[in-house]
Write an enzyme that holds these catalytic residues in place. Sequence first.
Site, mmCIF file in Angstrom:
data_model
loop_
_atom_site.group_PDB
_atom_site.id
_atom_site.type_symbol
_atom_site.label_atom_id
_atom_site.label_comp_id
_atom_site.label_asym_id
_atom_site.label_seq_id
_atom_site.Cartn_x
_atom_site.Cartn_y
_atom_site.Cartn_z
ATOM 1 N N ASP A 155 0.808 -1.226 0.000
ATOM 2 C CA ASP A 155 0.000 0.000 0.000
ATOM 3 C C ASP A 155 0.838 1.272 0.000
ATOM 4 O O ASP A 155 0.437 2.304 0.543
ATOM 5 C CB ASP A 155 -0.959 0.019 1.216
ATOM 6 C CG ASP A 155 -1.851 -1.200 1.243
ATOM 7 O OD1 ASP A 155 -2.171 -1.713 0.159
ATOM 8 O OD2 ASP A 155 -2.223 -1.647 2.352
ATOM 9 N N LYS A 175 1.797 2.216 -5.085
ATOM 10 C CA LYS A 175 2.320 1.681 -6.354
ATOM 11 C C LYS A 175 1.373 2.002 -7.512
ATOM 12 O O LYS A 175 1.806 2.372 -8.606
ATOM 13 C CB LYS A 175 2.519 0.152 -6.238
ATOM 14 C CG LYS A 175 3.506 -0.246 -5.152
ATOM 15 C CD LYS A 175 3.611 -1.751 -4.999
ATOM 16 C CE LYS A 175 2.398 -2.430 -4.411
ATOM 17 N NZ LYS A 175 2.088 -2.058 -3.020
ATOM 18 N N LYS A 189 -0.715 4.452 -7.937
ATOM 19 C CA LYS A 189 -0.613 5.861 -8.327
ATOM 20 C C LYS A 189 0.628 6.090 -9.198
ATOM 21 O O LYS A 189 0.579 6.744 -10.238
ATOM 22 C CB LYS A 189 -0.580 6.724 -7.055
ATOM 23 C CG LYS A 189 0.227 7.991 -7.108
ATOM 24 C CD LYS A 189 -0.549 9.177 -7.667
ATOM 25 C CE LYS A 189 0.370 10.306 -8.072
ATOM 26 N NZ LYS A 189 0.203 11.528 -7.395
ATOM 27 N N GLY A 201 -4.482 -4.334 -3.773
ATOM 28 C CA GLY A 201 -5.472 -3.301 -4.082
ATOM 29 C C GLY A 201 -4.705 -2.050 -4.432
ATOM 30 O O GLY A 201 -4.103 -1.424 -3.558
ATOM 31 N N HIS A 202 -4.615 -1.726 -5.715
ATOM 32 C CA HIS A 202 -3.814 -0.592 -6.181
ATOM 33 C C HIS A 202 -4.748 0.544 -6.588
ATOM 34 O O HIS A 202 -5.454 0.442 -7.581
ATOM 35 C CB HIS A 202 -2.926 -1.022 -7.356
ATOM 36 C CG HIS A 202 -1.932 -2.088 -6.971
ATOM 37 N ND1 HIS A 202 -1.100 -2.706 -7.856
ATOM 38 C CD2 HIS A 202 -1.638 -2.626 -5.752
ATOM 39 C CE1 HIS A 202 -0.330 -3.579 -7.212
ATOM 40 N NE2 HIS A 202 -0.641 -3.552 -5.942
ATOM 41 N N THR A 203 -4.724 1.612 -5.795
ATOM 42 C CA THR A 203 -5.667 2.710 -6.024
ATOM 43 C C THR A 203 -5.159 3.660 -7.097
ATOM 44 O O THR A 203 -3.989 4.049 -7.094
ATOM 45 C CB THR A 203 -5.896 3.495 -4.719
ATOM 46 O OG1 THR A 203 -6.166 2.549 -3.692
ATOM 47 C CG2 THR A 203 -7.061 4.473 -4.844
ATOM 48 N N GLN A 234 2.075 -6.072 -3.227
ATOM 49 C CA GLN A 234 2.497 -6.205 -1.826
ATOM 50 C C GLN A 234 3.732 -5.341 -1.533
ATOM 51 O O GLN A 234 3.918 -4.335 -2.203
ATOM 52 C CB GLN A 234 2.749 -7.688 -1.474
ATOM 53 C CG GLN A 234 1.476 -8.520 -1.339
ATOM 54 C CD GLN A 234 0.882 -9.000 -2.644
ATOM 55 O OE1 GLN A 234 1.552 -9.627 -3.425
ATOM 56 N NE2 GLN A 234 -0.385 -8.712 -2.880
HETATM 57 P P1 GDP Z 1 -0.742 0.349 -3.499
HETATM 58 O O1 GDP Z 1 -1.339 -0.935 -3.065
HETATM 59 O O2 GDP Z 1 0.735 0.416 -3.268
HETATM 60 O O3 GDP Z 1 -1.087 0.727 -4.910
HETATM 61 O O4 GDP Z 1 -1.369 1.487 -2.536
HETATM 62 P P2 GDP Z 1 -2.914 1.628 -2.118
HETATM 63 O O5 GDP Z 1 -3.676 2.096 -3.271
HETATM 64 O O6 GDP Z 1 -3.378 0.401 -1.430
HETATM 65 O O7 GDP Z 1 -2.806 2.735 -0.981
HETATM 66 C C1 GDP Z 1 -2.257 3.994 -1.245
HETATM 67 C C2 GDP Z 1 -3.300 5.051 -0.930
HETATM 68 O O8 GDP Z 1 -2.688 6.322 -0.920
HETATM 69 C C3 GDP Z 1 -4.401 5.164 -1.979
HETATM 70 O O9 GDP Z 1 -5.575 5.603 -1.357
HETATM 71 C C4 GDP Z 1 -3.866 6.233 -2.927
HETATM 72 O O10 GDP Z 1 -4.896 6.907 -3.644
HETATM 73 C C5 GDP Z 1 -3.214 7.157 -1.945
HETATM 74 N N1 GDP Z 1 -2.067 7.919 -2.456
HETATM 75 C C6 GDP Z 1 -1.041 7.527 -3.244
HETATM 76 N N2 GDP Z 1 -0.124 8.503 -3.375
HETATM 77 C C7 GDP Z 1 -0.578 9.539 -2.632
HETATM 78 C C8 GDP Z 1 -0.061 10.822 -2.307
HETATM 79 O O11 GDP Z 1 1.027 11.214 -2.717
HETATM 80 N N3 GDP Z 1 -0.810 11.605 -1.483
HETATM 81 C C9 GDP Z 1 -2.014 11.211 -0.990
HETATM 82 N N4 GDP Z 1 -2.669 12.029 -0.190
HETATM 83 N N5 GDP Z 1 -2.518 10.006 -1.262
HETATM 84 C C10 GDP Z 1 -1.807 9.173 -2.060
HETATM 85 P P1 IMO Z 2 -0.835 -4.207 -2.227
HETATM 86 O O1 IMO Z 2 -0.396 -4.777 -3.559
HETATM 87 C C1 IMO Z 2 -0.911 -4.577 2.112
HETATM 88 C C2 IMO Z 2 -0.871 -8.653 3.754
HETATM 89 C C3 IMO Z 2 -2.114 -9.056 4.508
HETATM 90 C C4 IMO Z 2 -1.497 -9.990 5.531
HETATM 91 C C5 IMO Z 2 -0.418 -10.709 4.731
HETATM 92 C C6 IMO Z 2 -0.848 -12.052 4.177
HETATM 93 O O2 IMO Z 2 -2.127 -3.504 -2.286
HETATM 94 O O3 IMO Z 2 0.259 -3.418 -1.629
HETATM 95 P P2 IMO Z 2 -2.415 -12.740 2.166
HETATM 96 O O4 IMO Z 2 -3.858 -12.483 1.912
HETATM 97 O O5 IMO Z 2 -1.498 -12.216 1.116
HETATM 98 O O6 IMO Z 2 -2.142 -14.174 2.473
HETATM 99 O O7 IMO Z 2 -2.085 -11.947 3.515
HETATM 100 O O8 IMO Z 2 -0.109 -9.838 3.664
HETATM 101 N N1 IMO Z 2 -1.084 -8.164 2.371
HETATM 102 C C7 IMO Z 2 -1.054 -6.862 2.027
HETATM 103 N N2 IMO Z 2 -0.917 -5.758 2.773
HETATM 104 N N3 IMO Z 2 -1.005 -4.478 0.767
HETATM 105 C C8 IMO Z 2 -1.119 -5.580 -0.016
HETATM 106 O O9 IMO Z 2 -1.095 -5.521 -1.351
HETATM 107 C C9 IMO Z 2 -1.182 -6.855 0.623
HETATM 108 N N4 IMO Z 2 -1.316 -8.112 0.187
HETATM 109 C C10 IMO Z 2 -1.230 -8.900 1.258
HETATM 110 O O10 IMO Z 2 -2.740 -7.950 5.116
HETATM 111 O O11 IMO Z 2 -0.859 -9.249 6.537
HETATM 112 MG MG MG Z 3 -2.850 -1.633 -1.763
#
Ligand code: GDP
Ligand code: IMO
Ligand code: MG
Length: 423
Positions: free
Chosen positions: A13, A16, A18, A40-42, A223
């Site tokens: 999270d 990535k 973005k 979950g890539h937002t 991840q």
């Molecule tokens: P990922 O799994 O690495 O793609 O990250 P996620 O999407 O799970 O979580 C990142 C969160 O931060 C999402 O809600 C994005 O929209 C948000 N985000 C990413 N970059 C920025 C930033 O520079 N500033 C802010 N405020 N939010 C960001």
């Molecule tokens: P992105 O790609 C954050 C974490 C779970 C748990 C552990 C094992 O969005 O960054 P699993 O379901 O993979 O067997 O769970 O890994 N986990 C993540 N945490 N971002 C993720 O993906 C994750 N994918 C798995 O919360 O701790």
């Molecule tokens: Mg994520």
Amino acid sequence: MAVTLIIGAQWGDEGKGKIIDYLSKTSNFVVRYHGGNNAGHTIVNEYGKFAMHLIPSGIFSKKTVGIIANGTVLDLDVLLEEIKLLEKAGVVVKERLLISPRCHVIMPYHRILDRLFEEAKGKAKTGTTGRGIGPVYADKVSYNGIRLFDLLDKRKFSEKLTIQLTVKNKIIQALGEKPLDQKEIEMKFFALIEKIKPYVKEPYSIIQLAIKNKKNIMLEGAQGVFLDTDWGTYPYATASTVVSGGATPGAGIAPKNITDIIGVVKAYTTRVGDGPFPTELLDKDGELLREKGGEYGATTGRPRRCGWFDSELIRFASQINGFTSLAITKLDIFDGFSELKICTGYTLNGKKINYFDIDALDLEKVKPVYKSMKGWTKQTQGAKRYQDLPKEAKAYLKELEKLSGVKIAYISTGQKRHEIITI
Ligand code: GDP
Ligand code: IMO
Ligand code: MG
């Protein structure tokens, strides 16, 4: 020409999605190569806001073809739902998405086993996303997996399913659950594969040709490094190789072809799920980061644990992945903080200790050593030029760069695609 690998440098999270959405404007191909819909890539762009679980985040760039390579595990319901959602938003997916038939398929018993193991572990649970990720990868490496290749041949699929249900139903029943019905599963999956079939084609030769023709390829890691099966905080980890080396078997690319490895790093640290987290903040600063940063899981909606930036982790991540640069995200969340802390290293029983020398259980006990930095009141949110950042933010970034040992190439200052500084 570049083959750019994007790696989450913390516990996932990092933002990535973005960064990939922004950088993929010049990519011919964007490839998911490991993990599944635990990711979950937002993405926030002109099409709206999306949480991508399986389809590569670069699909929004019109020139880009999305590839789901062999190392990825597939929940076919989630995949179809995601295709539908994108098409509804006006993103063309047809003929712009390729899926390797080598991908392993998440079966209903994988999700059940994921839950049963978590329940059996009780307080020692991993805190998985419950998507069946551990069990599907366990079947993959123990020669019990079912791949898209199998689903394309009804007889082969039925034979394999019979064998799996012989074992899995015994376990499921022994733990008091209802056994799964073979016919029901067959009907469901035969219908699903018909819908997925148009996208299924081994992308290996396409990727190899793209490399030969000097096209731009982006490899989308999921991840984060500290969830890696080997180098993460095992058993509080995920079931795939997250470190950069995993991209070569996962996508079918030789290591020498990868030209850039970008580590995506939040300006602070978060973790969702259980396990050690040395710089975790259980006070009002932690709550503030969660609320301001919207730190709730993009996949499960669980609140994320928040803490200070940990350079002990990023130094290790930079080394083991061979980062060529860093992309720092969410700098804007610190706007208004009067003091920031950076962890410079750990001590255990009064002695300096490295992350890589100890087990997850000992990591629970380390004491972070902090360096205090001045915060800033001026807004960085939405900044697009480095010179517009307040001097305290620049000093914070310089310190992150120095402690991490890798140069910063991108600074993200907001959720939206163009809220970013390129250095
Ligand atoms: P990922 O799994 O690495 O793609 O990250 P996620 O999407 O799970 O979580 C990142 C969160 O931060 C999402 O809600 C994005 O929209 C948000 N985000 C990413 N970059 C920025 C930033 O520079 N500033 C802010 N405020 N939010 C960001
Ligand atoms: P992105 O790609 C954050 C974490 C779970 C748990 C552990 C094992 O969005 O960054 P699993 O379901 O993979 O067997 O769970 O890994 N986990 C993540 N945490 N971002 C993720 O993906 C994750 N994918 C798995 O919360 O701790
Ligand atoms: Mg994520």
